[in-house]
Design a protein around this motif. Structure first.
Motif, short mmCIF file in Angstrom:
data_model
loop_
_atom_site.label_atom_id
_atom_site.label_comp_id
_atom_site.label_asym_id
_atom_site.label_seq_id
_atom_site.Cartn_x
_atom_site.Cartn_y
_atom_site.Cartn_z
N LYS A 50 59.54 44.81 29.57
CA LYS A 50 60.65 43.96 30.01
C LYS A 50 61.69 44.73 30.82
N GLN A 51 61.23 45.77 31.49
CA GLN A 51 62.11 46.50 32.40
C GLN A 51 62.12 45.86 33.78
N LEU A 52 61.01 45.22 34.14
CA LEU A 52 60.87 44.53 35.42
C LEU A 52 60.56 43.07 35.13
N ASN A 53 61.43 42.19 35.61
CA ASN A 53 61.25 40.75 35.37
C ASN A 53 60.20 40.21 36.34
N ALA A 54 58.96 40.33 35.94
CA ALA A 54 57.85 39.93 36.81
C ALA A 54 56.63 39.63 35.95
N ARG A 55 55.62 39.09 36.61
CA ARG A 55 54.32 38.91 35.98
C ARG A 55 53.25 39.21 37.03
N ILE A 56 52.09 39.62 36.57
CA ILE A 56 50.96 39.88 37.46
C ILE A 56 49.86 38.89 37.06
N PRO A 57 49.76 37.76 37.75
CA PRO A 57 48.75 36.77 37.36
C PRO A 57 47.33 37.18 37.72
N VAL A 58 47.18 38.11 38.68
CA VAL A 58 45.83 38.50 39.08
C VAL A 58 45.85 39.84 39.81
N LEU A 59 44.79 40.60 39.61
CA LEU A 59 44.52 41.83 40.36
C LEU A 59 43.30 41.58 41.23
N ILE A 60 43.35 42.04 42.48
CA ILE A 60 42.17 42.04 43.35
C ILE A 60 41.77 43.48 43.61
N TYR A 61 40.48 43.78 43.44
CA TYR A 61 39.98 45.13 43.74
C TYR A 61 38.72 45.00 44.58
N ASN A 62 38.45 46.02 45.40
CA ASN A 62 37.34 45.93 46.35
C ASN A 62 36.26 46.99 46.13
N ASN A 63 36.48 47.85 45.16
CA ASN A 63 35.52 48.92 44.86
C ASN A 63 34.93 48.65 43.48
N PRO A 64 33.62 48.44 43.38
CA PRO A 64 33.04 48.08 42.08
C PRO A 64 33.23 49.15 41.01
N ASP A 65 33.46 50.39 41.42
CA ASP A 65 33.65 51.48 40.46
C ASP A 65 35.13 51.77 40.18
N ALA A 66 36.02 50.98 40.72
CA ALA A 66 37.45 51.24 40.57
C ALA A 66 37.87 51.14 39.10
N LYS A 67 38.55 52.16 38.64
CA LYS A 67 39.03 52.18 37.25
C LYS A 67 40.17 51.20 37.01
N VAL A 68 40.75 50.71 38.09
CA VAL A 68 41.88 49.80 37.94
C VAL A 68 41.49 48.54 37.17
N LYS A 69 40.24 48.12 37.26
CA LYS A 69 39.82 46.90 36.55
C LYS A 69 39.92 47.11 35.04
N GLU A 70 39.71 48.35 34.58
CA GLU A 70 39.85 48.63 33.15
C GLU A 70 41.31 48.57 32.73
N LYS A 71 42.19 49.05 33.60
CA LYS A 71 43.62 48.98 33.29
C LYS A 71 44.09 47.53 33.25
N ALA A 72 43.54 46.70 34.13
CA ALA A 72 43.89 45.28 34.10
C ALA A 72 43.46 44.66 32.77
N ALA A 73 42.28 45.02 32.31
CA ALA A 73 41.79 44.50 31.03
C ALA A 73 42.71 44.91 29.89
N ASP A 74 43.26 46.12 29.96
CA ASP A 74 44.17 46.60 28.92
C ASP A 74 45.39 45.70 28.79
N TYR A 75 45.79 45.08 29.90
CA TYR A 75 46.97 44.21 29.90
C TYR A 75 46.61 42.73 29.97
N ASN A 76 45.33 42.43 29.77
CA ASN A 76 44.85 41.04 29.79
C ASN A 76 45.18 40.33 31.10
N ILE A 77 45.05 41.07 32.19
CA ILE A 77 45.30 40.53 33.52
C ILE A 77 43.96 40.25 34.19
N PRO A 78 43.73 39.04 34.68
CA PRO A 78 42.47 38.74 35.37
C PRO A 78 42.26 39.65 36.57
#
Length: 212
Positions: free
Chosen positions: A47-75
């Motif tokens: 709650k330091q930043l008043n925002a939400r991330i409804p979705v992440l888009i990634y273009n590399n199938p091996d990108a680790k960012v998709k795992e970080k999105a899962a950690d925060y329950n972000i599609p």
């Protein structure tokens, strides 16, 4: 001898200095490890930043960012850039996805593709990029290596409003990082990332506060 603090940022602001009344809807694009994405998600969760991330888009199938999105329950939506030609077709798919999720601000958090007016015009003055140099110096890929090769004494990172020209547009925040005599691309990039993580959420809040 004059020294430059590795924490020098301009403007010198923190999230506490920029309270936001309206909750920002951020669509994030990333291609790699997602460290900057994780910083934004953590700032929101705390709650330091008043925002939400409804979705992440990634273009590399091996990108680790998709795992970080899962950690925060972000599609997380995978759009393989190799399946889109010309590149405007990729940006059309991005725009459609973001509109479907109600995104109002587009955040390029290590997005390793050139964006086109298709995306920029859909979100005018609301596409934000972060780059590992003190722009306008060392645009494009391998900015850290460019700084080392040039022999400059300082480099850093920049958060800016994106324009059609690569790594151009109004600058929101910058942080200075001194280059040490024994620096390698890896060691310098690690220190730049520390500063990226400091200024990225603040710069996004600043852009919203200024009504850009």
């Amino acid at each position: 001898m004059m020294t430059i603090s590795p924490s020098l940022i301009s403007p010198d602001l923190s999230l506490a200095d920029i309270p936001l009344e309206e909750t920002l809807s951020l669509g994030v694009m990333a291609s790699g490890s997602g460290s900057n994405f994780a910083v934004l998600a953590a700032a929101i969760a705390k709650k330091q930043l008043n925002a939400r991330i409804p979705v992440l888009i990634y273009n590399n199938p091996d990108a680790k960012v998709k795992e970080k999105a899962a950690d925060y329950n972000i599609p997380a939506v995978f759009l393989d850039h190799r399946q889109f030609n010309p590149r405007e077709e990729l940006d059309r798919a991005i725009v459609e996805t973001f509109q479907e999720y109600g995104v109002k601000w587009v955040i390029m958090a290590g997005w390793m593709r050139i964006v086109t007016p298709v995306l920029l015009d859909a979100f005018p003055d609301r596409v934000i990029n972060i780059h590992p140099s003190l722009l306008p110096s060392f645009k494009g890929v391998r900015a850290v290596e460019q700084a080392l090769a040039a022999g400059v004494k300082v480099t850093g990172c920049t958060v800016h409003i994106a324009r059609a020209e690569v790594d151009s547009g109004p600058i929101l925040m910058q942080a200075v990082v001194p280059i040490l005599p024994d620096d390698t691309a890896t060691s310098l990039h690690e220190r730049i990332q520390v500063q990226e993580h400091r200024i990225f959420p603040v710069a996004i809040a600043l852009a919203a506060k200024l009504g850009l």
